[in-house]
Design a protein around this motif. Structure first.
Motif, PDB file in Angstrom:
ATOM      1  N   LEU A   7      44.353  26.097  33.013  1.00  0.00           N
ATOM      2  CA  LEU A   7      42.938  26.447  33.170  1.00  0.00           C
ATOM      3  C   LEU A   7      42.143  25.375  33.915  1.00  0.00           C
ATOM      4  N   GLN A   8      42.813  24.437  34.536  1.00  0.00           N
ATOM      5  CA  GLN A   8      42.128  23.309  35.166  1.00  0.00           C
ATOM      6  C   GLN A   8      41.163  23.717  36.270  1.00  0.00           C
ATOM      7  N   ALA A   9      41.406  24.829  36.945  1.00  0.00           N
ATOM      8  CA  ALA A   9      40.530  25.253  38.054  1.00  0.00           C
ATOM      9  C   ALA A   9      39.275  25.969  37.565  1.00  0.00           C
ATOM     10  N   TYR A  10      39.188  26.211  36.271  1.00  0.00           N
ATOM     11  CA  TYR A  10      38.046  26.942  35.726  1.00  0.00           C
ATOM     12  C   TYR A  10      36.956  25.970  35.278  1.00  0.00           C
ATOM     13  N   PRO A  11      35.711  26.455  35.180  1.00  0.00           N
ATOM     14  CA  PRO A  11      34.591  25.580  34.783  1.00  0.00           C
ATOM     15  C   PRO A  11      34.820  24.938  33.411  1.00  0.00           C
ATOM     16  N   ALA A  12      34.266  23.753  33.257  1.00  0.00           N
ATOM     17  CA  ALA A  12      34.411  22.999  32.008  1.00  0.00           C
ATOM     18  C   ALA A  12      33.908  23.793  30.811  1.00  0.00           C
ATOM     19  N   SER A  13      32.862  24.596  31.008  1.00  0.00           N
ATOM     20  CA  SER A  13      32.314  25.375  29.889  1.00  0.00           C
ATOM     21  C   SER A  13      33.339  26.376  29.353  1.00  0.00           C
ATOM     22  N   ASP A  75      60.290  30.092  35.564  1.00  0.00           N
ATOM     23  CA  ASP A  75      59.597  29.637  34.366  1.00  0.00           C
ATOM     24  C   ASP A  75      58.397  28.799  34.755  1.00  0.00           C
ATOM     25  N   LEU A  76      57.692  28.382  33.764  1.00  0.00           N
ATOM     26  CA  LEU A  76      56.443  27.686  33.988  1.00  0.00           C
ATOM     27  C   LEU A  76      56.633  26.308  34.593  1.00  0.00           C
ATOM     28  N   ILE A 101      61.071  41.330  44.706  1.00  0.00           N
ATOM     29  CA  ILE A 101      60.056  40.857  43.758  1.00  0.00           C
ATOM     30  C   ILE A 101      60.787  40.470  42.488  1.00  0.00           C
ATOM     31  N   ARG A 102      60.545  39.258  42.046  1.00  0.00           N
ATOM     32  CA  ARG A 102      61.130  38.754  40.804  1.00  0.00           C
ATOM     33  C   ARG A 102      60.000  38.409  39.846  1.00  0.00           C
ATOM     34  N   VAL A 103      60.132  38.857  38.611  1.00  0.00           N
ATOM     35  CA  VAL A 103      59.117  38.629  37.581  1.00  0.00           C
ATOM     36  C   VAL A 103      59.754  37.772  36.495  1.00  0.00           C
ATOM     37  N   ALA A 104      59.058  36.740  36.077  1.00  0.00           N
ATOM     38  CA  ALA A 104      59.565  35.855  35.023  1.00  0.00           C
ATOM     39  C   ALA A 104      59.907  36.671  33.773  1.00  0.00           C
ATOM     40  N   ALA A 105      61.058  36.375  33.195  1.00  0.00           N
ATOM     41  CA  ALA A 105      61.549  37.124  32.037  1.00  0.00           C
ATOM     42  C   ALA A 105      60.601  37.034  30.837  1.00  0.00           C
ATOM     43  N   LEU A 106      59.767  36.010  30.783  1.00  0.00           N
ATOM     44  CA  LEU A 106      58.843  35.891  29.646  1.00  0.00           C
ATOM     45  C   LEU A 106      57.901  37.077  29.572  1.00  0.00           C
ATOM     46  N   PHE A 107      57.747  37.834  30.675  1.00  0.00           N
ATOM     47  CA  PHE A 107      56.856  38.988  30.661  1.00  0.00           C
ATOM     48  C   PHE A 107      57.480  40.215  30.001  1.00  0.00           C
ATOM     49  N   LYS A 108      58.741  40.128  29.605  1.00  0.00           N
ATOM     50  CA  LYS A 108      59.324  41.221  28.815  1.00  0.00           C
ATOM     51  C   LYS A 108      58.622  41.324  27.464  1.00  0.00           C
ATOM     52  N   LEU A 149      41.806  39.367  33.873  1.00  0.00           N
ATOM     53  CA  LEU A 149      43.200  39.388  33.417  1.00  0.00           C
ATOM     54  C   LEU A 149      43.934  38.112  33.805  1.00  0.00           C
ATOM     55  N   GLU A 150      43.672  37.614  35.008  1.00  0.00           N
ATOM     56  CA  GLU A 150      44.316  36.364  35.427  1.00  0.00           C
ATOM     57  C   GLU A 150      43.888  35.221  34.515  1.00  0.00           C
ATOM     58  N   PHE A 151      42.601  35.160  34.191  1.00  0.00           N
ATOM     59  CA  PHE A 151      42.124  34.122  33.272  1.00  0.00           C
ATOM     60  C   PHE A 151      42.785  34.276  31.907  1.00  0.00           C
ATOM     61  N   ASP A 152      42.783  35.500  31.377  1.00  0.00           N
ATOM     62  CA  ASP A 152      43.363  35.725  30.055  1.00  0.00           C
ATOM     63  C   ASP A 152      44.870  35.470  30.044  1.00  0.00           C
ATOM     64  N   LEU A 153      45.540  35.738  31.139  1.00  0.00           N
ATOM     65  CA  LEU A 153      46.964  35.410  31.240  1.00  0.00           C
ATOM     66  C   LEU A 153      47.157  33.905  31.145  1.00  0.00           C
ATOM     67  N   ARG A 154      46.285  33.159  31.783  1.00  0.00           N
ATOM     68  CA  ARG A 154      46.371  31.695  31.699  1.00  0.00           C
ATOM     69  C   ARG A 154      46.083  31.211  30.272  1.00  0.00           C
ATOM     70  N   VAL A 155      45.180  31.893  29.587  1.00  0.00           N
ATOM     71  CA  VAL A 155      44.917  31.575  28.181  1.00  0.00           C
ATOM     72  C   VAL A 155      46.159  31.888  27.347  1.00  0.00           C
ATOM     73  N   TYR A 156      46.807  33.014  27.628  1.00  0.00           N
ATOM     74  CA  TYR A 156      48.042  33.402  26.937  1.00  0.00           C
ATOM     75  C   TYR A 156      49.130  32.347  27.132  1.00  0.00           C
ATOM     76  N   LEU A 157      49.280  31.858  28.352  1.00  0.00           N
ATOM     77  CA  LEU A 157      50.286  30.821  28.627  1.00  0.00           C
ATOM     78  C   LEU A 157      49.957  29.544  27.863  1.00  0.00           C
ATOM     79  N   THR A 158      48.676  29.237  27.768  1.00  0.00           N
ATOM     80  CA  THR A 158      48.243  28.073  26.987  1.00  0.00           C
ATOM     81  C   THR A 158      48.610  28.277  25.523  1.00  0.00           C
ATOM     82  N   TRP A 159      48.328  29.450  24.996  1.00  0.00           N
ATOM     83  CA  TRP A 159      48.622  29.765  23.584  1.00  0.00           C
ATOM     84  C   TRP A 159      50.112  29.668  23.308  1.00  0.00           C
TER      85      TRP A 159
END
Length: 165
Positions: A7-13, A75-76, A101-108, A149-159
């Motif tokens: 989430l580094q590219a997102y605002p501090a708030s 992977d990440l 097109i290759r999708v990371a297996a974590l999306f299963k 969705l992109e933001f929430d996906l990044r939150v999901y990866l953080t979680w």
């Protein structure tokens, strides 16, 4: 202060709100409110059909896709959740480019919205190579609410990387 590498590219708030949810142990609850459950697309064959359906709907004139699969090697640590590639081969004296097109297996294991976001992202690369304004406009056209969705996906990866308590 916790570093939020996705989430580094997102605002501090926004980062502070996520840090607060982490501190309260509620980040998983935040995600579960909007993204509960897991999608049914578990095989490479089903993923291929899913990608082709989205391509037919939004990108009929884009190059054909020859291969779609879940990739355990993405992977990440490589900063890749999906890849679009063109593999060139000589066939009968001609150079043929096969689109993959290759999708990371974590999306299963992910929510259907996150899989759709990754697939839309990779499909957009068939038309726009760079992450520019036209690229994100195309993503938003194919998937309204793409940016959230992109933001929430990044939150999901953080979680996913939080220590289990």
């Amino acid at each position: 202060m916790t570093t939020l590498k996705y989430l580094q590219a997102y605002p501090a708030s926004l980062q502070d709100k996520i840090r607060q949810l982490i501190a309260q142990g509620r980040l998983g609850d935040y995600l579960a409110q909007s993204y509960s459950g897991r999608h049914e697309i578990q095989s490479d064959k089903a993923l291929y059909a899913y990608v082709l359906e989205l391509k037919q709907t939004y990108l009929r004139n884009a190059p054909a896709i020859d291969k779609v699969l879940y990739d355990n090697r993405l992977d990440l640590t490589h900063r890749a959740l999906g890849l679009h590639t063109a593999v060139s081969r000589v066939q009968g004296g001609k150079l043929k480019a096969k689109k993959e097109i290759r999708v990371a297996a974590l999306f299963k294991e992910a929510a259907p919205q996150f899989l759709q976001m990754i697939v839309v992202h990779e499909l957009a690369h068939l038309k726009e190579a760079e992450h520019n304004k036209a690229f994100y406009k195309l993503c938003e056209h194919m998937l309204p609410g793409y940016h959230q969705l992109e933001f929430d996906l990044r939150v999901y990866l953080t979680w996913r990387e939080l220590p289990v308590t």
